[in-house]
Design an enzyme around this catalytic site. Structure first.
Site, PDB file in Angstrom:
ATOM      1  N   GLY A  50      -6.908  -1.655   5.956  1.00 26.81           N
ATOM      2  CA  GLY A  50      -6.223  -1.693   4.662  1.00 26.81           C
ATOM      3  C   GLY A  50      -5.266  -2.862   4.545  1.00 26.81           C
ATOM      4  N   LYS A 168       8.261   6.648  -2.340  1.00 29.36           N
ATOM      5  CA  LYS A 168       7.896   7.847  -3.107  1.00 29.36           C
ATOM      6  C   LYS A 168       8.140   9.142  -2.335  1.00 29.36           C
ATOM      7  CE  LYS A 168       4.558   5.353  -5.947  1.00 29.36           C
ATOM      8  NZ  LYS A 168       5.044   4.025  -5.512  1.00 29.36           N
ATOM      9  N   VAL A 205       4.053  -2.985  -2.506  1.00 28.67           N
ATOM     10  CA  VAL A 205       3.674  -4.195  -1.777  1.00 28.67           C
ATOM     11  C   VAL A 205       2.855  -5.101  -2.686  1.00 28.67           C
ATOM     12  CG1 VAL A 205       2.426  -5.112   0.214  1.00 28.67           C
ATOM     13  CG2 VAL A 205       3.735  -2.992   0.424  1.00 28.67           C
TER      14      VAL A 205
END
Length: 379
Positions: A50, A168, A205
């Site tokens: 990722g 979050k 990001v």
């Protein structure tokens, strides 16, 4: 907010320079003492294909690890990263494992095979609206997947374990954030022992999959309109390089369940970002390209926080990194919550899963409650 020029022309097309969209100077975490703790180590990166995981792998590869293992369920990303690293680092001892962190047996077999000393856990479902619709997948992957990797790290006596968390997770208003907050709580319950545990909280990001900048640019390329969910949305931003560097620094310092937070300056108003991107493309906002509000998505919060305990921070050797003080959490409490979540998953009811997660994460609130209070403050 004063913005730098964020785009340049190349062959008639605008190219994004993410570092210049922060609204602040990029943070240099420095290399005092280097990252020598990575040298000659066996390193495992889950979710290694990722955006964040791959950058952790790149930075780790530069430090001469004894072995680097990339664990990912998505073979295409892992394959592409494998090709890149093999070309860049001829002598790198690189291994690819295609597996899901939800598979406890597969995770244990990987730990048994390689005995990783440093574990960077980036594997997770991250998209808020998708996880609102599929809460069971968030619980299975984010919570039980993390539990599997933590359990294996303890059993096979890894030296360090670093969890990639999110802003979050602070006073969460959605399934994804609550699942990541529970993962932070997991670390607090197992922090005693031979493995040093830590978590790192990120803002958004730049350039990551699903981030807002590529979305805005594609909308501008199509002639608009640019869509924002709410004109009052505020977000913290960081670069991929900053994010991966913070993870590695946290790994170096990890000891007993700390949560590391990067000083990211002031949050950015998404409306201002959209307006500036339109200007940088040579258009006039609201005249050439409109900006429209579509309404907050399920679980979305107007303002993300990095800190739950703003007055309980501890400085580190790096003046840009802080540790948030955490309360003790009994392992029995976590075990009870895991059983309740497991029962909810068997039932396959989204409402029962949501209810079990709310019980497990006391700071989990309804987004309407949080957003209404914030709107009063902003107005």
């Amino acid at each position: 907010m004063k913005w730098k020029r964020a785009f340049k022309y190349k062959r008639g097309k605008l190219n994004l320079i993410p570092d210049e969209l922060l609204g602040r100077e990029p943070v240099s975490l420095g290399r005092e003492g280097g990252q020598s703790f990575l040298s000659d180590k066996v390193i495992l990166v889950t979710g290694g294909g990722g955006t964040i995981g791959s950058e952790i792998c790149r930075q780790a590869a530069r430090e001469g690890p004894r072995q680097l293992i990339i664990l990912d369920i998505y073979e295409n990303n892992a394959y592409e990263l494998q090709q890149e690293l093999n070309v860049t680092y001829k002598n790198l001892n690189l291994k690819i494992e295609i597996a899901s962190v939800q598979d406890a047996m597969a995770v244990n077999n990987i730990f048994r095979k390689y005995h990783p000393e440093l574990v960077f856990h980036a594997a997770a479902h991250k998209h808020v609206p998708l996880m609102e619709d599929c809460p069971g997948e968030a619980v299975k992957n984010n919570i039980f997947g993390t539990y599997n990797v933590i359990t294996a790290a303890r059993e096979f006596r890894a030296e360090k374990f670093v969890l990639i968390s999110t802003d979050k997770a602070v006073n969460p208003t959605n399934i994804m954030g609550a699942s990541k907050r529970f993962c932070e709580m997991l670390l607090q319950s197992v922090k005693y022992g031979s493995t040093g545990f830590a978590a790192v909280r990120f803002g958004n990001v730049l350039g990551s999959n699903g981030s807002v900048i590529p979305l805005f640019q594609s909308q501008i390329d199509r002639g608009g309109p640019v869509t924002i969910t709410d004109k009052n949305i505020l977000r913290y931003f960081m670069t991929v390089t900053e994010a991966a560097s913070l993870v590695l620094k946290a790994g170096e310092m990890a000891a007993s369940g700390e949560i590391y937070v990067l000083d990211m300056g002031k949050p950015v108003r998404i409306l201002s970002l959209a307006e500036e991107l339109i200007r940088l493309n040579g258009f006039v906002p609201y005249k050439d390209i409109d900006i429209i509000e579509t309404g907050l998505r399920p679980g979305e919060k107007l303002y993300e926080e990095l800190l739950a305990n703003k007055c309980e921070l501890t400085a580190t050797v790096n003046h840009k990194i802080f540790i948030e003080k955490q309360e003790e959490i009994a392992l029995s409490q976590i075990t009870y919550s895991l059983e309740k979540l497991k029962e909810a998953l068997k039932n396959s009811s989204n409402e029962k899963i949501r209810s079990a997660l709310k019980e497990a994460v006391p700071t989990y609130k309804e987004p309407e409650e949080v957003n209404d209070r914030l709107r009063e403050f902003l107005n």
